[in-house]
Structures are given as structure tokens and as C-alpha cells.
Scaffold this active site. Structure first.
Site, mmCIF file in Angstrom:
data_model
loop_
_atom_site.group_PDB
_atom_site.id
_atom_site.type_symbol
_atom_site.label_atom_id
_atom_site.label_comp_id
_atom_site.label_asym_id
_atom_site.label_seq_id
_atom_site.Cartn_x
_atom_site.Cartn_y
_atom_site.Cartn_z
ATOM 1 N N GLU A 196 -1.644 7.477 -7.791
ATOM 2 C CA GLU A 196 -2.919 8.074 -7.360
ATOM 3 C C GLU A 196 -2.920 9.605 -7.289
ATOM 4 O O GLU A 196 -3.052 10.173 -6.209
ATOM 5 C CB GLU A 196 -3.401 7.477 -6.026
ATOM 6 C CG GLU A 196 -2.402 7.475 -4.883
ATOM 7 C CD GLU A 196 -2.894 6.757 -3.624
ATOM 8 O OE1 GLU A 196 -3.641 5.785 -3.738
ATOM 9 O OE2 GLU A 196 -2.490 7.197 -2.524
ATOM 10 N N GLU A 407 -2.731 -1.619 -5.746
ATOM 11 C CA GLU A 407 -2.751 -1.682 -4.279
ATOM 12 C C GLU A 407 -4.099 -2.183 -3.828
ATOM 13 O O GLU A 407 -5.129 -1.718 -4.316
ATOM 14 C CB GLU A 407 -2.520 -0.297 -3.629
ATOM 15 C CG GLU A 407 -1.119 0.195 -3.701
ATOM 16 C CD GLU A 407 -0.942 1.569 -3.028
ATOM 17 O OE1 GLU A 407 -1.666 1.881 -2.056
ATOM 18 O OE2 GLU A 407 -0.079 2.326 -3.498
#
Ligand SMILES: *[C@@H]1O[C@H](CO)[C@@H](O)[C@H](O)[C@H]1NC(C)=O
Ligand SMILES: *[C@@H]1O[C@H](CO)[C@@H](O)[C@H](O)[C@H]1NC(C)=O
Ligand SMILES: *[C@@H]1O[C@H](CO)[C@@H](O)[C@H](O)[C@H]1NC(C)=O
Ligand SMILES: *[C@@H]1O[C@H](CO)[C@@H](O)[C@H](O)[C@H]1NC(C)=O
Ligand SMILES: *[C@@H]1O[C@H](CO)[C@@H](O)[C@H](O)[C@H]1NC(C)=O
Length: 520
Positions: A196, A407
Site C-alpha cells: 500500500e 488484506e
């Protein structure tokens, strides 16, 4: 769709299911089983190095920027020095993964454990650890999915040249990736370069609430006593991340792919981005927010350049790709890792563009209205349609890439019950949303529940938890206990029909009977 009632499936439950279903039939993603997913769909769970390994100063590891951040006190004074002691307990943990029925385990490599100075000599003990972990997974039939950078750049490189703010990092990251591909690539087929980058850059360089904790007033979220410049550093960091990522992908494709046959991607944090009202300006603002959060990474990967709305609002503070860089970045992914937890509302705030010194949020020119507190251990709302919405956007706006949900998970206070109904409800809803998205043409290849066990969290330390397994930090042995969610996931992975009502009504004694009530 086939329904296999478990033995304790009662008529009452069946009636409840039928009454709860809008058409009076069991349909959509309320009631599903693993067999509804494609045969090669991968179900796993994940952790990351600093959050789980511990052994922070053992066997030659040096500090990363995350160690520095935690030791400066930003996670309630807690840190990952010991974490879950995964460094010593990996064999036991792999057995828990087998017990849970995981197809795959996502973990990250600690760069400063493998190459303590960030570049140069390899640490043989670090090499051994990751070889052992990978071999243990494979001999137990669990596929490793490896991330190379998860908020944990070696502190040595931060000190030497300010880490991701320097172009030097592109060379050092590529060399680190080369070591990983060479040493582990015969057994690892799925690589995520950087976790990310959008959140890493905003936390680390704009708001200063994540490592390496840089920002400038008035944009700092937690302290003004810091270095940095929020007006441009997050753009610069992402630029270097994209160059480093694409350089590693190029290396893999030219030097390793023919022999190793693996796949290299990058992950992106996504909110379900919702207009606050259906007024035209809010709808336009919502797309602008998506450009800034997601297009920031995806458009360079797809087209070799940043979104038009970003270039327009940010101006000269966002770096420009040279022709050569643009060519290298374009197409540099085999899959996209999607990280998703919650929805966010957006309304227009074009007035923000009148501010002279602007950061990312001001450039985006929207108001963000959170549906929940980001920084506490309150539970997330279960709004799986937000994930479905975003997967649909990846399909329509970003070329429908192969996606791994890397996730997704529910936050609870770590000292709450092992009977984590809200986490079961969350997983049930979101896995169902993935199924709905698949049925509507999304190219999703796998799903990783965050997190396999309760780990050290960036801001919450050990107070908030996402784990399928509870880790007792008061026990010197750091014993792991399955939560209800671990049992539910196992039940689902065994091929049983997923039914939230059965769990909520505690109708299946096999799910709840042998759970100790640790906190009562
Ligand atoms: C930082 O300084 C700004 C003024 O420049 C102030 O508004 C803000 O509250 C300060 N932030 C923190 C976290 O102290
Ligand atoms: C940050 O950079 C801007 C240029 O984008 C400059 O005007 C400003 O003075 C810098 N702020 C700090 C705190 O260095
Ligand atoms: C977010 O927007 C939806 C409608 O788009 C609304 O129902 C919800 O209340 C909003 N949430 C907040 C926190 O304002
Ligand atoms: C859990 O921890 C919080 C602080 O993080 C505390 O306020 C609360 O009382 C604790 N609850 C239990 C059940 O121990
Ligand atoms: C399914 O995909 C179509 C476009 O491909 C989109 O218009 C529609 O909203 C999607 N449906 C759902 C439920 O996501």
C-alpha cells in the site's frame, strides 16, 4: 447452488434464512460455500515481518524505520521487539495454518534482517530464516505470497539518503529484490513489491502518523516536532516507489521469469468511496478522490502517467515521468493486491484549492467523512457492498486486472472475547461480496484474511487486533488460541456452507463448544 445443511441445521434456522432473504430463496452471497468459487481461487491469511517476527535485534537484524517509529512512542509506547515471536515459533504457526486449512500464507521479508545495511552483504542468518519458513510452508502444502516492503525500509538507508525521498532507493530496492528472487524464487511464485504505497506515503510524508514520520505544519496529524514537507514529499515518495517497483518487475521479467514462472504485483489501499449526496459536485468529487487514492498508483501502471485531475490540482509538485520511466512503469504488474477495510464518504471542497500551501488532502479538494473512527479499537461497520463497488471500479476503470485481496478484516479490542461474532460476520459478508464481484466479471484470484494472528499494529500496538488467533501477551510462551473466526474460516475452507445465522444463534455446537472463555 447446492446447500449442504450441517447436522445441527434446524428448521427454525432454515425459516429464518428464508425470511431474511428478499426473494424468499437462498440466493446471492448470504449463503455460499467454497465450491462456489473457481477451483484455483486461493484462500489464505497474512501477517507482516515487523508485526509478527520479533527477534528485532537477534541474528544480525538492524532497525527499520518502523522500529524507530514505534520506539519513539507512537504506538502507545509499544513496539515489535518481541511481537508474536514468529521468528522462533514459525513451525508451530505453520501447523496452525494447516489446522485452519489455508491454501496460502502472506508474509513480508524484513529487508534489514536479510541485508542489514540496506545494501551490500547478505546476513546468512536472515537467509536461513526465510528459507526455513518458505520450506516449512511448502512441505505443509501452503503457498507463500511474499511482500518485499511493508513500512519497514532499513533505517540505515533513511539515515544515509532519506530513504524513499532519494532516487538512490530505486537501485537499492532493485538489488534487494534481486537477492529475494535469486534466493527464494525457485519456491515463491507470488511477489508483492511494496505494500500500500498510497497509505505509506500519506502516513509517512504528509500527515506524519506512520514511519518515517515526516510532515510539515499545519498538515501534521500527531506532532509538529518533525522534519519533512507535506506539500510535496508524499508525491515524491510514491514516484520513487513506482520507479523501484517497476525496476524490480523489469528485473524479474528479464532475469528470472523464464525459469521461475512467477508473478509480481504491488498492492493498493482502497476505501469504498461513496458520494455524500447525489449532487453532481459530490459525484465528481468522489471520482477525484478515487483518482487521488487509487488512480495515483493504477494510472501510472496502466498508462504510464498520473491521473489528469492530480496533475491539474497538484501542478509542479507531482513529479513527471520521463518517456523511458513511463514505458518502464506502464504494464509493470501481473496482479494488483487490494487492501480494503471500510467505506468513506466524500463531498466536494473545491475551495481547498485556494490555500496557498497545499498537501495531498487539500489538492484532492474534497471533504472526507469517515463512517468510523480510524484510530481507535472500535469495530468496523460491515458494509461489504463497498468492496464490491471498488472491485467493480477496478473492472471498469483500471483494466480488470487479476486481483488478490491481500488484506481485509475486522478490528476489535484485543482484550475482547474469543467469541468474535463481529469478525465472523465481517468475513462472511466480505467473502460473499468477493463472490458477487466474481460473478459480475471481476478478475479476483484470491482472498487473504487480515490477520492470521493478533499482531503488533501500526498505531494501536497490541490494543486493537484483527487476528483469527488470539496471542496471549501476558504469557511468556505467547500461546495462540483460536477465536471463533478461526473456527468459522476453517469450517468454510473445509467446504461447509457458510451461514452467518448458524454462528449467531450458536446452533452448531462444534463451532463454539471447545472455546475457552479466556476473559470471563
Ligand atoms: C501544528 O501547528 C498548526 C499550526 O501551524 C496547528 O494548527 C496544529 O494544531 C499543530 N498540530 C499539532 C499536532 O500540534
Ligand atoms: C515546503 O515546500 C514548499 C514548496 O512546495 C515551500 O514553499 C515551503 O516553504 C516548504 N515548507 C517547509 C516547512 O519547508
Ligand atoms: C455516507 O453517505 C451515505 C449516503 O451516500 C449516508 O447514508 C451515510 O449516512 C453517510 N455517512 C456519514 C457518516 O455521513
Ligand atoms: C480492555 O482494554 C481497555 C484499554 O485498552 C480497557 O479500558 C478495558 O477495560 C479492557 N477490558 C477488559 C474486559 O479487560
Ligand atoms: C456489475 O457490473 C456492471 C458493469 O460491468 C455494473 O454496471 C454493475 O453495477 C455491477 N453490479 C454489481 C452488483 O456490482
Amino acid at each position: 447452488m447446492t446447500i449442504e445443511p450441517p447436522t445441527s441445521f434446524t428448521l427454525v434456522t432454515l425459516l429464518l434464512l428464508i425470511l431474511n432473504s428478499p426473494l424468499g430463496v437462498l440466493s446471492g452471497a448470504d449463503q455460499y460455500s467454497k465450491s462456489d468459487f473457481p477451483a484455483d481461487f486461493v484462500f489464505g491469511s497474512g501477517t507482516s515481518a515487523y508485526q509478527v517476527e520479533g527477534a528485532a535485534y537477534e541474528d544480525g537484524r538492524t532497525a527499520s524505520i518502523w522500529d524507530t517509529f514505534a520506539h519513539a512512542g507512537y504506538a502507545h509506547g509499544e513496539n515489535g521487539d518481541v511481537a508474536c515471536d514468529g521468528y522462533h515459533k514459525y513451525k508451530e504457526d505453520v501447523q496452525l495454518m494447516v489446522e485452519t486449512g489455508l491454501d496460502a500464507y502472506r508474509f513480508s521479508i524484513s529487508w534489514s534482517r536479510l541485508i542489514p545495511n540496506g545494501r551490500g552483504p547478505i546476513n546468512p542468518k536472515g537467509l536461513d530464516y526465510y528459507n526455513n519458513l518458505i520450506n516449512e510452508l511448502i512441505s505443509n502444502g501452503i503457498q507463500p505470497h511474499v511482500t518485499l516492503h511493508n513500512f519497514d525500509l532499513p533505517q540505515a538507508l533513511e539515515d544515509e539518503y532519506e530513504g524513499w525521498l532519494s532516487r538512490d532507493v530505486v537501485r537499492d530496492f532493485t538489488e534487494y529484490a534481486d537477492v529475494c528472487f535469486r534466493e527464494f524464487g525457485d519456491r515463491v511464485f507470488y511477489w508483492t513489491t511494496v505494500n500500500e504505497p498510497n497509505v505509506f506515503a500519506l502516513g509517512g510524508y504528509d500527515q506524519g502518523n506512520a514511519p518515517p514520520q515526516r510532515c510539515s505544519p499545519p498538515f501534521c496529524a500527531i506532532t509538529n516536532n518533525t522534519r519533512g514537507n507535506s506539500t510535496f514529499e508524499s508525491y515524491l515518495a510514491v514516484h520513487h516507489i513506482l520507479l523501484a517497483h517497476s525496476s524490480a518487475v523489469r528485473l524479474y521479467r528479464t532475469k528470472y521469469r523464464d525459469q521461475q514462472h512467477g508473478f509480481v504485483g504491488i498492492s493498493v489501499y482502497t476505501f469504498g468511496i461513496i458520494p455524500q449526496t447525489n449532487k453532481e459536485e459530490d459525484v465528481v468529487a468522489t471520482q477525484r478522490a478515487r483518482d487521488f487514492f487509487v488512480g495515483w498508483i493504477m494510472e501510472p501502471l496502466l498508462y504510464g502517467d498520473y491521473p489528469i485531475s492530480m496533475k491539474k490540482n497538484v501542478g509542479a509538485r507531482i513529479p513527471t515521468f520521463t518517456n523511458w520511466e513511463s514505458k518502464q512503469v506502464k504494464g509493470s504488474y501481473d496482479f494488483i493486491g487490494v487492501i480494503h477495510y471500510m467505506n468513506i464518504n466524500v463531498s466536494d471542497n473545491y475551495g481547498a484549492l485556494n490555500i496557498k500551501l497545499r498537501d495531498f488532502h487539500a489538492d484532492m479538494a474534497v471533504n472526507l467523512i469517515y463512517n468510523q473512527d480510524l484510530f481507535s479499537n472500535t469495530e468496523y461497520s460491515v458494509t461489504p457492498w463497498g468492496l464490491q463497488l471498488e472491485l467493480n471500479k477496478f473492472k471498469l476503470l483500471y483494466g480488470n486486472p487479476p486481483i488478490f485481496i491481500l488484506e481485509n478484516g475486522q478490528r476489535t479490542a484485543s482484550n475482547s472475547s474469543l467469541l468474535d461474532f463481529s469478525r465472523v460476520k465481517y468475513f462472511h459478508g466480505y467473502i460473499g461480496a468477493v463472490l458477487d464481484a466474481l460473478r459480475n466479471g471481476s478478475n479476483v484470484k484470491g482472498y487473504f484474511a487480515w490477520s492470521f494472528m493478533d499482531v503488533f499494529e501500526l498505531l494501536d500496538g497490541y490494543r486493537a487486533s484483527y487476528g483469527l488467533y488470539y496471542v496471549d501477551h501476558n504469557d511468556p510462551e505467547l500461546k495462540r488460541y483460536p477465536k471463533l473466526s478461526a473456527k468459522w474460516y476453517k469450517w468454510f475452507l473445509m467446504g461447509r456452507t457458510s451461514s452467518i445465522e448458524l454462528v449467531e444463534n450458536e446452533k452448531d455446537p462444534s463451532l463454539v463448544s471447545d472455546l475457552g472463555h479466556l476473559f470471563e
